[in-house]
Design an enzyme around this catalytic site. Structure first.
Site, PDB file in Angstrom:
ATOM      1  N   SER A  41       0.526  -1.298  -0.228  1.00 49.82           N
ATOM      2  CA  SER A  41       0.033   0.055  -0.013  1.00 49.82           C
ATOM      3  C   SER A  41       0.774   1.454   0.124  1.00 49.82           C
ATOM      4  O   SER A  41       0.597   2.103  -0.774  1.00 49.82           O
ATOM      5  CB  SER A  41      -0.935   0.036   1.385  1.00 49.82           C
ATOM      6  OG  SER A  41      -1.796  -1.349   1.181  1.00 49.82           O
ATOM      7  N   ARG A  99       1.400   4.398  -3.070  1.00 51.18           N
ATOM      8  CA  ARG A  99       1.284   5.543  -2.623  1.00 51.18           C
ATOM      9  C   ARG A  99       2.533   6.585  -2.861  1.00 51.18           C
ATOM     10  O   ARG A  99       2.504   7.646  -3.533  1.00 51.18           O
ATOM     11  CB  ARG A  99       0.633   5.943  -1.131  1.00 51.18           C
ATOM     12  CG  ARG A  99      -0.676   5.378  -1.378  1.00 51.18           C
ATOM     13  CD  ARG A  99      -1.270   5.030   0.319  1.00 51.18           C
ATOM     14  NE  ARG A  99      -2.482   4.466   0.480  1.00 51.18           N
ATOM     15  CZ  ARG A  99      -3.090   3.375   0.160  1.00 51.18           C
ATOM     16  NH1 ARG A  99      -2.401   2.553  -0.640  1.00 51.18           N
ATOM     17  NH2 ARG A  99      -4.315   3.269   0.460  1.00 51.18           N
ATOM     18  N   GLY A 142      -6.051  -4.001  -7.836  1.00 50.63           N
ATOM     19  CA  GLY A 142      -6.868  -3.361  -7.559  1.00 50.63           C
ATOM     20  C   GLY A 142      -6.593  -1.841  -7.038  1.00 50.63           C
ATOM     21  O   GLY A 142      -6.998  -0.865  -7.337  1.00 50.63           O
ATOM     22  N   ARG A 167     -13.226  -7.357 -11.071  1.00 44.40           N
ATOM     23  CA  ARG A 167     -13.621  -6.728  -9.709  1.00 44.40           C
ATOM     24  C   ARG A 167     -14.264  -5.499 -10.086  1.00 44.40           C
ATOM     25  O   ARG A 167     -14.177  -4.690 -10.911  1.00 44.40           O
ATOM     26  CB  ARG A 167     -12.087  -6.493  -9.161  1.00 44.40           C
ATOM     27  CG  ARG A 167     -11.484  -7.562  -8.988  1.00 44.40           C
ATOM     28  CD  ARG A 167     -10.186  -7.350  -8.156  1.00 44.40           C
ATOM     29  NE  ARG A 167     -10.341  -7.212  -6.984  1.00 44.40           N
ATOM     30  CZ  ARG A 167      -9.140  -6.641  -5.929  1.00 44.40           C
ATOM     31  NH1 ARG A 167      -8.084  -6.776  -6.449  1.00 44.40           N
ATOM     32  NH2 ARG A 167      -9.594  -6.095  -5.016  1.00 44.40           N
ATOM     33  N   GLN A 178      -9.127   2.096  -0.586  1.00 45.36           N
ATOM     34  CA  GLN A 178      -8.648   2.538  -1.813  1.00 45.36           C
ATOM     35  C   GLN A 178      -9.701   3.557  -2.496  1.00 45.36           C
ATOM     36  O   GLN A 178      -9.268   4.381  -3.367  1.00 45.36           O
ATOM     37  CB  GLN A 178      -9.237   1.190  -2.872  1.00 45.36           C
ATOM     38  CG  GLN A 178      -7.985  -0.040  -2.471  1.00 45.36           C
ATOM     39  CD  GLN A 178      -8.196  -1.163  -3.260  1.00 45.36           C
ATOM     40  OE1 GLN A 178      -9.261  -1.211  -3.939  1.00 45.36           O
ATOM     41  NE2 GLN A 178      -7.269  -1.976  -3.240  1.00 45.36           N
ATOM     42  N   ASP A 203      -6.809  -8.376   4.309  1.00 44.05           N
ATOM     43  CA  ASP A 203      -6.007  -9.199   3.331  1.00 44.05           C
ATOM     44  C   ASP A 203      -5.463 -10.657   4.124  1.00 44.05           C
ATOM     45  O   ASP A 203      -4.631 -11.414   3.453  1.00 44.05           O
ATOM     46  CB  ASP A 203      -4.686  -8.425   2.904  1.00 44.05           C
ATOM     47  CG  ASP A 203      -5.217  -7.260   2.015  1.00 44.05           C
ATOM     48  OD1 ASP A 203      -6.150  -7.508   1.493  1.00 44.05           O
ATOM     49  OD2 ASP A 203      -4.648  -6.396   1.727  1.00 44.05           O
ATOM     50  N   ARG A 219     -12.397 -14.264  -2.176  1.00 45.19           N
ATOM     51  CA  ARG A 219     -11.465 -15.004  -1.086  1.00 45.19           C
ATOM     52  C   ARG A 219     -12.088 -15.769  -0.200  1.00 45.19           C
ATOM     53  O   ARG A 219     -11.608 -16.989   0.536  1.00 45.19           O
ATOM     54  CB  ARG A 219     -10.688 -13.991  -0.572  1.00 45.19           C
ATOM     55  CG  ARG A 219      -9.438 -13.732  -1.189  1.00 45.19           C
ATOM     56  CD  ARG A 219      -8.397 -12.664  -0.345  1.00 45.19           C
ATOM     57  NE  ARG A 219      -7.395 -12.610  -1.164  1.00 45.19           N
ATOM     58  CZ  ARG A 219      -6.640 -11.357  -1.151  1.00 45.19           C
ATOM     59  NH1 ARG A 219      -6.826 -10.663  -0.090  1.00 45.19           N
ATOM     60  NH2 ARG A 219      -5.723 -11.254  -2.032  1.00 45.19           N
TER      61      ARG A 219
HETATM   62  C1  S3P Z   1      -5.620  -1.523  -0.127  1.00 47.31           C
HETATM   63  C2  S3P Z   1      -6.639  -1.478   0.502  1.00 47.31           C
HETATM   64  C3  S3P Z   1      -7.431  -2.862   0.770  1.00 47.31           C
HETATM   65  C4  S3P Z   1      -6.570  -3.808   0.647  1.00 47.31           C
HETATM   66  C5  S3P Z   1      -5.646  -3.839  -0.666  1.00 47.31           C
HETATM   67  C6  S3P Z   1      -4.785  -2.566  -0.372  1.00 47.31           C
HETATM   68  C7  S3P Z   1      -4.999  -0.192  -0.172  1.00 47.31           C
HETATM   69  O1  S3P Z   1      -8.688  -2.918  -0.068  1.00 47.31           O
HETATM   70  O2  S3P Z   1      -7.554  -5.178   0.406  1.00 47.31           O
HETATM   71  O3  S3P Z   1      -5.062  -5.108  -0.727  1.00 47.31           O
HETATM   72  O4  S3P Z   1      -3.647   0.008  -0.490  1.00 47.31           O
HETATM   73  O5  S3P Z   1      -5.499   1.024  -0.154  1.00 47.31           O
HETATM   74  P1  S3P Z   1      -9.978  -2.088   0.046  1.00 47.31           P
HETATM   75  O6  S3P Z   1      -9.743  -0.624   0.166  1.00 47.31           O
HETATM   76  O7  S3P Z   1     -10.843  -2.280  -1.299  1.00 47.31           O
HETATM   77  O8  S3P Z   1     -10.646  -2.654   1.163  1.00 47.31           O
END
Ligand code: S3P
Length: 437
Positions: free
Chosen positions: A21, A25, A92, A120, A166, A316, A347
């Protein structure tokens, strides 16, 4: 194909790759800043590299110099190149955060991804971004999608319908362009790396308690200034090592320099409730994030109930928690896990199928997962990973302590988030072998 076999104790001091994450960023904010950003410890997994490639295609300078990544930013509205398509692979996070970036640029491009990402839901991000002014061709909510940014975004106040970092991050990133203030209201805390890093790059950001949750507000027409980022180890990757050490007798591992931000540590809280011997050592702050060395010793475990409020802080980690639960005495019940259905695979379904293939008694509801654990997990399963890196790693971990070896169908997918997983596990003593397919 890879197979894991019952192993002796795992020992040693290990490092896990940089947090996924934070890595996404760091690249994104570096590209939106003026000047140069240097990033150490960046996760060089396929997901993050896809984001770097997308930013470079939009005009940012992204290069690797020795162990350091250097990003030459273009300023908040300066990603002026006009690629026809941007491919986010399996990611994603990359796709959704970059939708927030594109929203405010004078760019029209097609977002694509692999088979898993193309299934997705993107509507959850597109809904607020459309309110702000992002143009979306057609009414589909899955990739491929043609997106048209606007230099006239409007600020919004957006209450998150699902607890998703996200979505929150995409709206905050778009809010950098809009005049005035853009707020996201979340009723349950989700990972706050975007907020921390926006401040680190000089954005004006406030957090306040409101009647309906926590409001995170970013000021628009923002200017970000390039900075240095040290990416800590990923607690979601460390989870596999911790789980492996807990279920293989006589193990002790120290995992150095892991992110222990409380919005990410629900898995570790749960393991402690199960009776796990886990300690944080050398707790410190690095680059605005809490970091520690995690020391884990194999322990007898008992089943617990994991409350739904905890889900965002360990979203996760449920597949690997389910694996640990198979070795714990009694029932582990996980509540509020419906979001698992829209991850890299469904999952909930793939975890349940994997457990059953390994002879574990488990059941799933719409929003729950229940695992009946105990000694003597049969194993022996051939696991379908469904292009999901965390399913692949979780079941390789199960095979380290089960009676029979466990095989996974897709080893390559692990490179999404933990490219040297097999080497790191083997160095600690895990028996993981390549099989000819
Ligand atoms: C993430 C947020 C999570 C997580 C993903 C990484 C992020 O997803 O499952 O692996 O970096 O913001 P969601 O925001 O859809 O819950």
């Amino acid at each position: 194909m890879l197979t894991s076999t019952r192993s002796g104790s795992l020992q040693g001091h290990v490092l896990v790759p940089g947090d996924k994450s934070i890595s996404h960023r760091a690249l994104i904010l570096g590209a939106l800043a003026t000047g140069t950003t240097t990033i150490t410890g960046l996760l060089e997994g396929e997901d993050v590299l896809a984001t770097g490639t997308a930013l470079a295609a939009l005009g940012a300078g992204v290069e690797k110099k020795g162990p350091t990544w250097v990003v030459h930013g273009r300023g908040v509205s300066g990603l002026a190149a006009k690629p026809d398509t941007l491919d986010f692979g399996n990611s994603g996070t990359g796709a959704r955060l970059m939708m927030g970036v594109i929203a405010g640029q004078d760019v029209c491009t097609v977002f694509t991804g692999d088979e898993s990402l193309s299934r997705r839901p993107m509507g959850r991000v597109l809904a607020p971004l459309k309110l702000m002014g992002l143009g979306v061709e057609g009414d589909g909510d899955t990739l491929p999608l043609t997106l048209r940014g606007s230099t006239d975004l409007v600020p919004i106040v957006y209450e998150l319908p699902v607890p998703s970092a996200q979505v929150k991050s995409a709206v905050l990133l778009a809010g950098l362009h809009a005049p005035g203030k853009t707020s996201v209201i979340e009723s349950a805390p989700t990972r706050d790396h975007t907020e921390r890093m926006l401040r680190h790059f000089g954005a004006e950001l406030t957090v306040s308690r409101e009647r309906n949750g926590t409001a995170i507000t970013v000021s628009g027409d923002a200017e970000l200034v390039g900075n240095n980022v040290a990416v800590p180890g990923d607690p979601s990757s460390a989870a596999f090592l911790v789980a492996a050490a807990l279920i293989t007798e006589g193990s002790q591992l120290t995992i150095k320099g892991v992110l222990v931000n409380p919005t990410r540590t629900g898995f570790y809280v749960t393991l402690k409730e199960m009776g796990a011997d886990i300690r944080y050592e050398n707790e410190r702050e690095e680059g605005g994030e809490p970091v520690a060395d995690i020391v884990v010793t194999s322990s007898p475990l008992k089943g617990v109930s994991v409350p739904s409020e905890r889900a965002p802080s360990m979203i996760d980690e449920y597949p690997v928690l389910a694996v640990v639960a198979a070795f714990a005495n009694g029932v582990t019940r996980m509540e509020g896990v419906g979001e698992l259905r829209v991850k890299e695979s469904d999952r909930l379904a793939s975890t349940l199928a994997g457990l059953k293939a390994c002879g574990v008694d488990a059941a799933a509801g719409e929003d729950t997962l229940k695992v009946h654990g105990g000694k003597g997990v049969p194993g022996g399963g051939h696991i379908e990973t469904h292009m999901d890196h965390r399913i692949a790693m979780a079941f390789l971990v199960l095979g380290l302590a089960s009676e029979n070896p466990v095989t996974i169908d897709n080893a390559a997918i692990i490179a999404t988030s933990f490219p040297d997983f097999v080497e790191v596990m083997r160095a600690a003593g895990a028996q993981i072998q390549q099989l000819e397919s």
